[in-house]
Design an enzyme around this catalytic site. Structure first.
Site, PDB file in Angstrom:
ATOM      1  N   ARG A  13      -4.177   1.495 -11.392  1.00 35.76           N
ATOM      2  CA  ARG A  13      -3.467   0.278 -11.737  1.00 35.76           C
ATOM      3  C   ARG A  13      -4.289  -0.910 -11.255  1.00 35.76           C
ATOM      4  NH1 ARG A  13      -0.728  -2.066  -7.287  1.00 35.76           N
ATOM      5  NH2 ARG A  13      -0.693  -0.746  -5.431  1.00 35.76           N
ATOM      6  N   THR A 193      -8.139  -7.814  -8.601  1.00 38.15           N
ATOM      7  CA  THR A 193      -8.298  -7.393  -9.993  1.00 38.15           C
ATOM      8  C   THR A 193      -9.723  -6.910 -10.238  1.00 38.15           C
ATOM      9  OG1 THR A 193      -8.799  -9.664 -10.627  1.00 38.15           O
ATOM     10  CG2 THR A 193      -6.507  -8.950 -10.842  1.00 38.15           C
ATOM     11  N   HIS A 194      -9.846  -5.958 -11.167  1.00 35.59           N
ATOM     12  CA  HIS A 194     -11.135  -5.371 -11.545  1.00 35.59           C
ATOM     13  C   HIS A 194     -11.860  -4.738 -10.361  1.00 35.59           C
ATOM     14  CE1 HIS A 194     -10.159  -7.644 -15.084  1.00 35.59           C
ATOM     15  NE2 HIS A 194     -10.456  -8.813 -14.531  1.00 35.59           N
ATOM     16  N   ARG A 195     -11.095  -4.344  -9.344  1.00 38.78           N
ATOM     17  CA  ARG A 195     -11.624  -3.722  -8.126  1.00 38.78           C
ATOM     18  C   ARG A 195     -12.499  -4.667  -7.309  1.00 38.78           C
ATOM     19  NH1 ARG A 195      -8.042  -1.009  -9.730  1.00 38.78           N
ATOM     20  NH2 ARG A 195      -7.862   1.253  -9.601  1.00 38.78           N
ATOM     21  N   LEU A 196     -12.339  -5.960  -7.499  1.00 44.02           N
ATOM     22  CA  LEU A 196     -13.047  -6.949  -6.687  1.00 44.02           C
ATOM     23  C   LEU A 196     -12.163  -7.319  -5.494  1.00 44.02           C
ATOM     24  CD1 LEU A 196     -14.571  -9.176  -9.521  1.00 44.02           C
ATOM     25  CD2 LEU A 196     -15.634  -7.290  -8.263  1.00 44.02           C
TER      26      LEU A 196
END
Length: 216
Positions: A13, A193-196
């Site tokens: 997610r 978000t976006h694994r950042l």
């Protein structure tokens, strides 16, 4: 319905709860921890004081289990346990530990490293009698981490002990104690978000803290 094991890698997610900026940081890591713990509590996260405690046995094998944080100061985290337990045996041999608080509802975790010292008996005694009476009894009847033949045996011991102390104070078990974890580092992780993700670590340096941003 069982989860198809071939699809486990697709379970993911986005983390959208917020960001952790350098301007959000406090001078002392425990100040930020206190804020996050407060927010976790009011986010209705079950067991917000639950922390995964990692220890290492004499062969170098790591073990983990969840215990409850019972107090903290600017320098220490405190928990209580059976001094004959597996974790206590590990700590007697190697006092270095790691903690992890996971508050996934708000996309946060805190990782702590440090070393332990036993709490004085006077402090342990005081805390023991703040516990519900049934919890005091369970400390007596559970030979923690040891093999038992059945759950019935444990429950029968509990009922017998409770009956014998129905109108009496539960005695203090000398094998029950507590530890303070002297904090060496605290890492704060905020999902992004976006694994950042945002990651900041406080590392103790003499009497101060050095703060670094870590790559996710």
């Amino acid at each position: 319905m069982l989860i198809d094991k071939t699809n486990i890698s697709n379970i993911r997610r986005e983390y959208i709860s917020g960001q952790l900026r350098h301007t959000d940081l406090t001078n002392q890591p425990i100040q930020l921890f206190s804020v996050w713990l407060h927010q976790a509590y009011f986010s209705k996260i079950p067991d917000p004081t639950a922390m995964c405690l990692a220890t290492v046995d004499h062969t170098g094998q790591p073990y983990q289990r969840v215990v409850l944080l019972k107090n903290f100061t600017n320098k220490e985290m405190i928990f209580y346990t059976n001094l004959n337990s597996r974790k206590a045996m590990h700590l007697a041999n190697n006092p270095k530990v790691s903690l992890c608080f996971l508050w996934n509802v708000i996309d946060r975790q805190v990782i702590i490293t440090g070393s332990v010292n036993k709490l004085p008996e006077k402090e342990v005694l005081k805390h023991f009698y703040t516990r519900p009476k049934n919890n005091q009894i369970s400390a007596w009847v559970s030979n923690q981490s040891k093999v038992i033949s059945s759950k019935d045996l444990l429950e029968n011991k509990f009922l017998e002990f409770k009956k014998n102390h129905l109108h009496k104070k539960v005695p203090f078990p000398e094998f029950w104690g507590g530890y303070k974890i002297n904090i060496n580092s605290m890492e704060f992780w905020q999902g992004g978000t976006h694994r950042l993700h945002d990651r900041f670590i406080y590392q103790r340096y003499k009497h101060t803290w050095r703060i670094y941003r870590l790559s996710p």
